[in-house]
Design an enzyme around this catalytic site. Structure first.
Site, PDB file in Angstrom:
ATOM      1  N   PHE A 126       0.857  -1.179   0.000  1.00  0.00           N
ATOM      2  CA  PHE A 126       0.000   0.000   0.000  1.00  0.00           C
ATOM      3  C   PHE A 126       0.900   1.238   0.000  1.00  0.00           C
ATOM      4  O   PHE A 126       1.949   1.258   0.644  1.00  0.00           O
ATOM      5  CB  PHE A 126      -0.904  -0.022   1.233  1.00  0.00           C
ATOM      6  CG  PHE A 126      -1.935   1.059   1.226  1.00  0.00           C
ATOM      7  CD1 PHE A 126      -3.061   0.956   0.417  1.00  0.00           C
ATOM      8  CD2 PHE A 126      -1.771   2.204   1.980  1.00  0.00           C
ATOM      9  CE1 PHE A 126      -4.015   1.968   0.390  1.00  0.00           C
ATOM     10  CE2 PHE A 126      -2.721   3.228   1.951  1.00  0.00           C
ATOM     11  CZ  PHE A 126      -3.838   3.099   1.160  1.00  0.00           C
ATOM     12  N   ASP A 198       2.608  -5.514   7.487  1.00  0.00           N
ATOM     13  CA  ASP A 198       1.389  -4.707   7.526  1.00  0.00           C
ATOM     14  C   ASP A 198       0.210  -5.667   7.397  1.00  0.00           C
ATOM     15  O   ASP A 198       0.027  -6.304   6.350  1.00  0.00           O
ATOM     16  CB  ASP A 198       1.373  -3.665   6.395  1.00  0.00           C
ATOM     17  CG  ASP A 198       0.161  -2.733   6.509  1.00  0.00           C
ATOM     18  OD1 ASP A 198      -0.839  -3.101   7.169  1.00  0.00           O
ATOM     19  OD2 ASP A 198       0.211  -1.636   5.923  1.00  0.00           O
ATOM     20  N   TYR A 223      -9.970  -0.045  10.711  1.00  0.00           N
ATOM     21  CA  TYR A 223     -11.245   0.315  10.070  1.00  0.00           C
ATOM     22  C   TYR A 223     -11.667  -0.590   8.924  1.00  0.00           C
ATOM     23  O   TYR A 223     -12.687  -0.342   8.298  1.00  0.00           O
ATOM     24  CB  TYR A 223     -11.225   1.771   9.603  1.00  0.00           C
ATOM     25  CG  TYR A 223     -10.012   2.201   8.810  1.00  0.00           C
ATOM     26  CD1 TYR A 223      -9.935   1.955   7.456  1.00  0.00           C
ATOM     27  CD2 TYR A 223      -8.966   2.875   9.419  1.00  0.00           C
ATOM     28  CE1 TYR A 223      -8.827   2.361   6.716  1.00  0.00           C
ATOM     29  CE2 TYR A 223      -7.858   3.284   8.703  1.00  0.00           C
ATOM     30  CZ  TYR A 223      -7.792   3.034   7.361  1.00  0.00           C
ATOM     31  OH  TYR A 223      -6.692   3.435   6.645  1.00  0.00           O
ATOM     32  N   LYS A 224     -10.888  -1.619   8.638  1.00  0.00           N
ATOM     33  CA  LYS A 224     -11.259  -2.531   7.552  1.00  0.00           C
ATOM     34  C   LYS A 224     -12.025  -3.726   8.145  1.00  0.00           C
ATOM     35  O   LYS A 224     -13.200  -3.611   8.474  1.00  0.00           O
ATOM     36  CB  LYS A 224     -10.019  -2.950   6.784  1.00  0.00           C
ATOM     37  CG  LYS A 224      -9.303  -1.766   6.098  1.00  0.00           C
ATOM     38  CD  LYS A 224      -8.074  -2.230   5.330  1.00  0.00           C
ATOM     39  CE  LYS A 224      -7.272  -1.053   4.792  1.00  0.00           C
ATOM     40  NZ  LYS A 224      -7.973  -0.288   3.754  1.00  0.00           N
ATOM     41  N   ARG A 372     -12.476  -4.223  -6.754  1.00  0.00           N
ATOM     42  CA  ARG A 372     -12.296  -5.063  -5.567  1.00  0.00           C
ATOM     43  C   ARG A 372     -13.641  -5.350  -4.914  1.00  0.00           C
ATOM     44  O   ARG A 372     -14.453  -4.436  -4.719  1.00  0.00           O
ATOM     45  CB  ARG A 372     -11.392  -4.360  -4.544  1.00  0.00           C
ATOM     46  CG  ARG A 372     -10.014  -4.018  -5.052  1.00  0.00           C
ATOM     47  CD  ARG A 372      -9.079  -3.612  -3.914  1.00  0.00           C
ATOM     48  NE  ARG A 372      -9.659  -2.560  -3.063  1.00  0.00           N
ATOM     49  CZ  ARG A 372      -9.048  -2.052  -2.003  1.00  0.00           C
ATOM     50  NH1 ARG A 372      -7.849  -2.520  -1.631  1.00  0.00           N
ATOM     51  NH2 ARG A 372      -9.611  -1.102  -1.293  1.00  0.00           N
TER      52      ARG A 372
END
Lengths: 409, 409
Positions: A126, A198, A223-224, A372
């Site tokens: 990312f 990560d 938050y995912k 996605r």
């Protein structure tokens, strides 16, 4: 197709996790397939947060720090996240953004190998990971080498004896490929390096076993798949064996051995507490804590099992699409190489994602051509997957017709 | 004494800010004199936060980032705080903790003066400031020199031509002394240095004019006089003239010129946006935004004027206490040298503070012997001050009696 939808409904009726869907505030008419960007609102959160605001802050004022457990929250919530990633207690702490935790973790990893001057970073990572790796390299005078997972062995060989921190994403945020956490960590260790992972796209989605895999340091966002809300705080994991030597550059007063002595020199606390930074953002942190509840009760293993079945179902439905609109499934089909989302390669992915959102199907696109779909077993149903593919077929057919009309292929 | 309490009640009846007290959730029987540690709950917050959670996150999901203005919140709330500290728009951004912002600001200040190898830090600064200054010095290979405000001129002279960043707290967190922001900044500039101010104890309490004073960089927290709630996010101010050269080590993706292109190399955004870091903690950030409302309507000048009067009143009441329990007023009496709280030196300050809290009088203590009383004009009344001094007299008399019984002085 109608018979397939009936099949999906039957799967939903037999789904052992079906009841968890009602524990999230999912608006009518919305199919939530971008929980890898922002998880939906767990119904545990609003009441918990209201109590923090009105009863704790409002009535207890400053005493909330101790009477209501605010002060210990970074470690307490850290331990709860730790359980989700295979970490024994006392190794995970919550706070700040993932970017800050990356800076802290990668710099600390470099300081664990002061004689090694090469920092390796996943070229598919990312962006913020790559930016922070570059910043740490610059600040500490390291040489940054970017490579893919496939190139890692060759890079470690080419720079043998020189590689300190190695930062990889456990799940590729674009393709959804799941890396071999234990195998990659072992390879990094064999080269004398420090493995920093990560876990943003892995924690809560796939079974992660950081202790068993021998991971050195890890970070991730809240938050995912942890459903902690917009910008929910990040976390940092540091294996116990490294903690006494852990030398983090963000030396905030909450990481001090005796913060309320207000001493002039920083003396790091024992254990993971030294990885606390400044005063934690309590409202966001306690919303994250309340959000963990349904995931903990369901268990990551069950969520993962259903997510894989949803992915298989998605792949089967995609295979049945007409060739002219059929996207390529970019995510590996083998279960052990697949993360929590499935990426489809299709023309105009951003436009397709926008058109799907107009129909209530929330996905997202990543440049240049990936769509996605996050298949979180906690709240996504088989019927959702069927309906999403049907919506995709309509949107893609319309786009395909437009391109033909313009003379494009 | 009773006549004095009547006088205080009369002052309250004539107080132009009296109505603002009702805009805070102040529990019955509590006198809130530690708003310099944690401001009380503004009544604007619970409803606003509930709307963010239930309506925005719950119903809009990922679209909240743009449809509900989450994405722009760091700059939007930053500009609102900017107005409170005398900063024109486009120079203030909110996020992370003060510790992180200190690291970022001090490092960036050092990089504005790459040829200068001395970093000066206020020896009386809040601990986290000193810890982060030391960390930046170590990371960038600078020499850290700590000194008091009174010693600064001599230090700048002794290290002439060598001093880059100079980090001071605008209000001494112990004594409550307000430094001369403009004069000190001018002195730092005359020596070729970069003035970095910690405004945590000043913003919202005293009129701060960063633009007019020529301040280079500043940081501050959101949970003291801004009333943003426990651990409310911090902010960073960077004067426009420095922004194009501002080189911040926390290169999070939200500070990128085009974050959604997901490019591999960090390219800082124009303006203050480059000082954004990772994904902001939206719940804490929007609680802070809602909290600013009463302060903005009252205006810092009016709050300050009343706060000074409350301080004068406190000093007068303390002077009337019997000599054996009368504390020393440590805070300067001159208005232009006084911040938002008054510090009293007394034996057993932590025990006195604890005993006062038992009586509903919230103060705090700082080692070794200071009792701090924050006189925030937004919600503290003249009667509060009277009652707090009366409670102090009782507590101090009991403590004095105990010490006499033990044969201590």
């Amino acid at each position: 197709m109608e018979s397939t939808r009936l099949w999906a409904g039957k799967e939903d009726a037999e789904d052992p996790l079906a009841a968890f869907r009602a524990e999230f505030a999912l608006p009518d008419g919305v199919i939530q397939l971008n929980g890898n960007s922002l998880g939906p609102l767990p119904r545990t959160v609003p009441g918990a947060l209201d109590a923090v605001v009105r009863r704790q802050w409002g009535k207890h004022l400053i005493r909330g720090w101790f009477d209501d457990g605010w002060f210990d929250a970074p470690e307490r919530v850290g331990d709860r996240i730790g359980r989700l990633i295979g970490a024994d207690p006392g190794q995970t702490v919550v706070g700040e953004s993932t970017s800050v935790q990356l800076f802290n973790a990668v710099a600390a990893a470099a300081r664990l190998r002061p004689d090694r001057r090469v920092l390796v970073c996943d070229a598919a990572n990312f962006p913020t990971d790559r930016y922070l790796a570059a910043s740490v390299a610059r600040v500490l005078g390291l040489r940054l080498v970017e490579c893919t997972a496939g190139e890692l062995a060759a890079v470690l060989q080419a720079h043998r004896g020189e590689v300190g921190p190695v930062l990889f994403g456990a799940v590729d945020f674009r393709s959804g490929e799941l890396l071999d956490l234990a195998g990659t960590t072992a390879r990094i260790h064999a080269a004398g390096g420090i493995a920093v992972w990560d876990l943003s796209h892995a924690a809560g989605a796939v079974p992660v076993e950081v202790d068993a895999a021998g991971v050195d340091l890890a970070v991730g966002c809240g938050y995912k798949y942890l459903n902690g809300g917009p910008g929910a705080p990040a976390y940092l994991y540091a294996a116990s064996r490294h903690q006494a030597a852990l030398d983090l550059p963000i030396t905030g007063w909450h990481g001090h051995a005796r913060p309320f002595e207000m001493a002039g020199a920083f003396e790091p606390a024992d254990g993971i507490t030294r990885a606390r930074t400044g005063t934690p953002q309590i409202l966001s942190l306690l919303a994250l804590e309340a959000a963990l509840d349904p995931l903990e009760r369901a268990g990551v293993a069950a969520v993962r099992e259903k997510s894989l079945r949803l992915g298989d179902c998605l792949a089967a439905l995609v295979r049945e699409l007409p060739a002219e609109i059929r996207p390529e499934v970019v995510t590996p089909t083998e279960h052990h190489r697949r993360g929590g989302h499935v990426a489809l390669r299709c023309p105009d992915a951003p436009a397709v994602s926008a058109a799907l959102m107009e129909r209530g199907v929330f996905t997202d696109a990543r440049p240049p051509d990936l769509l996605r779909l996050c298949l979180n077993g906690l709240y996504v149903s088989y019927t959702d997957v069927f309906d999403a593919v049907a919506a995709f077929a309509e949107v893609a057919a319309a786009g395909s017709g437009e391109r033909r009309a313009k003379g494009e292929r």
